[in-house]
Design a protein around this motif. Structure first.
Motif, PDB file in Angstrom:
ATOM      1  N   UNK A  76       0.837  -1.202   0.000  1.00  0.00           N
ATOM      2  CA  UNK A  76       0.000   0.000   0.000  1.00  0.00           C
ATOM      3  C   UNK A  76       0.870   1.250   0.000  1.00  0.00           C
ATOM      4  N   UNK A  77       0.624   2.141  -0.935  1.00  0.00           N
ATOM      5  CA  UNK A  77       1.152   3.506  -0.915  1.00  0.00           C
ATOM      6  C   UNK A  77      -0.053   4.422  -0.741  1.00  0.00           C
ATOM      7  N   UNK A  78      -0.070   5.199   0.332  1.00  0.00           N
ATOM      8  CA  UNK A  78      -1.307   5.843   0.772  1.00  0.00           C
ATOM      9  C   UNK A  78      -1.075   7.307   1.143  1.00  0.00           C
ATOM     10  N   UNK A  79      -1.723   8.238   0.436  1.00  0.00           N
ATOM     11  CA  UNK A  79      -1.643   9.665   0.803  1.00  0.00           C
ATOM     12  C   UNK A  79      -2.542   9.949   2.013  1.00  0.00           C
ATOM     13  N   UNK A  80      -2.015   9.743   3.197  1.00  0.00           N
ATOM     14  CA  UNK A  80      -2.841   9.797   4.411  1.00  0.00           C
ATOM     15  C   UNK A  80      -3.456  11.172   4.661  1.00  0.00           C
ATOM     16  N   UNK A  81      -2.870  12.228   4.111  1.00  0.00           N
ATOM     17  CA  UNK A  81      -3.379  13.575   4.364  1.00  0.00           C
ATOM     18  C   UNK A  81      -4.485  13.985   3.401  1.00  0.00           C
ATOM     19  N   UNK A  82      -4.643  13.265   2.322  1.00  0.00           N
ATOM     20  CA  UNK A  82      -5.626  13.665   1.306  1.00  0.00           C
ATOM     21  C   UNK A  82      -6.680  12.609   1.007  1.00  0.00           C
ATOM     22  N   UNK A  83      -6.422  11.362   1.367  1.00  0.00           N
ATOM     23  CA  UNK A  83      -7.381  10.285   1.073  1.00  0.00           C
ATOM     24  C   UNK A  83      -7.945   9.749   2.380  1.00  0.00           C
ATOM     25  N   UNK A  84      -9.279   9.783   2.555  1.00  0.00           N
ATOM     26  CA  UNK A  84      -9.885   9.302   3.798  1.00  0.00           C
ATOM     27  C   UNK A  84      -9.573   7.830   4.064  1.00  0.00           C
ATOM     28  N   UNK A  85      -9.490   7.479   5.339  1.00  0.00           N
ATOM     29  CA  UNK A  85      -9.190   6.092   5.697  1.00  0.00           C
ATOM     30  C   UNK A  85     -10.279   5.140   5.217  1.00  0.00           C
ATOM     31  N   UNK A  86     -11.519   5.654   5.076  1.00  0.00           N
ATOM     32  CA  UNK A  86     -12.604   4.805   4.590  1.00  0.00           C
ATOM     33  C   UNK A  86     -12.312   4.301   3.176  1.00  0.00           C
ATOM     34  N   UNK A  87     -11.658   5.131   2.382  1.00  0.00           N
ATOM     35  CA  UNK A  87     -11.301   4.724   1.024  1.00  0.00           C
ATOM     36  C   UNK A  87     -10.274   3.594   1.068  1.00  0.00           C
TER      37      UNK A  87
END
Length: 319
Positions: A76-87
């Motif tokens: 997983x590569x995850x933009x934690x500041x812009x993509x909600x955790x629900x996504x």
């Protein structure tokens, strides 16, 4: 990858040399380990569906080697500041459901904070060392069978431009989320000499890898290659992704195209696929029965050509 030194080992059955779908290492006389990894950015807007597609795509490499997936690790590569955790949760749920559908287990994973969302799997599977399928065993006279239609790359491009119809989107998603698992009954009754899955290099790119690894010429009957109807429509409108042209340029030195072949089909045969179908070189006397077996199990495979001669690796497109 070509610049890296290659080291051989008597138990390394499949390594980097032939650009195959996964690596295979013999553990015992009856068990060989299959290892593969794949991840990418979203190809659809719905996160759950994206998770399914990414997982099915990674699992496909194990099936292409004739194996059975056992375990998977999330990447997983995850933009934690812009993509909600629900996504993120929805993506991982889609992936997990597809892992379970394959009969495998999720055993962990790794995530990093990134500016761009990416998801995929590292998958481990097993196969009997004597039953490993590779892209390098095609023989002159073999019939070529493709298990899914082409065109998902073109439709995905139309989806990004909000030009795809709901029906076209549903058809592409159905192709991309379907596992490439081959029925055991069909594998037991047919001799498969070579297999590869059709993904980022398109039909032509992956067929060229098979032809080069097998030292043969592959001939496709263009009209027999199944293509999603909407993909033809959108390609005619110019919605062909740039990667398709790169794939065509990669193949063109080894590609002989009959003047009677529609140039649009050449673009579609170069179309990058996500979890596209398997391309199989089947013993000629067993191809028809193998197709019948696939269809009996709900897989609409199509005879698309054959292995027509010895060659350092070339592809011929006929009408």
């Amino acid at each position: 990858m070509q610049a890296l030194p290659v080291r051989s080992h008597p138990d390394l059955l499949v390594g980097m040399e032939t650009s195959d779908d996964a690596g295979v290492y013999r553990l015992t006389p009856e068990i060989a380990l299959i290892q593969t990894v794949d991840f990418f950015t979203p190809v659809v807007n719905d996160p759950y569906t994206f998770g399914q597609i990414a997982a099915a795509n990674a699992l496909s490499d194990v099936y292409a080697m004739g194996g059975r997936p056992l375990t998977a690790l999330n990447i997983v590569c995850y933009p934690s500041k812009t993509v909600p955790q629900e996504v993120l949760l929805s993506i991982l749920t889609g992936g997990l459901d597809k892992i379970h559908e394959a009969g495998a287990l999720l055993v962990g994973g790794h995530s990093v904070d990134d500016t761009e969302l990416k998801y995929g799997l590292s998958v481990t599977g097993i196969v009997h060392p004597d039953k490993v399928l590779t892209n390098g065993g095609a023989r002159v006279g073999d019939k070529l069978i493709l298990t899914k239609p082409l065109g998902t790359g073109v439709i995905a491009t139309a989806m990004k431009g909000r030009q795809a119809s709901p029906a076209a989107e549903a058809a592409a998603i159905a192709v991309m989320t379907t596992l490439n698992r081959l029925p055991a009954a069909c594998l037991e009754t047919a001799t498969l000499h070579a297999v590869t899955d059709i993904t980022g290099f398109g039909l032509l790119g992956h067929a060229l890898e098979m032809a080069a690894a097998s030292q043969v010429e592959i001939t496709f009957s263009a009209r027999q290659v199944p293509v999603l109807a909407a993909a033809k429509e959108y390609a005619a409108m110019g919605m062909v992704p740039g990667g398709s042209f790169a794939n065509r340029r990669f193949c063109e030195k080894h590609l002989i195209v009959s003047p009677d072949v529609d140039p649009l089909l050449v673009d579609l045969f170069s179309d990058a696929q996500t979890n596209g179908g398997l391309l199989l070189a089947v013993a000629p006397d067993q191809a028809e029965a193998f197709l019948d077996c696939l269809q009996a199990h709900g897989i609409q495979g199509a005879a698309v050509g054959g292995v027509t001669g010895q060659s350092p690796g070339s592809i011929r497109l006929e009408p």
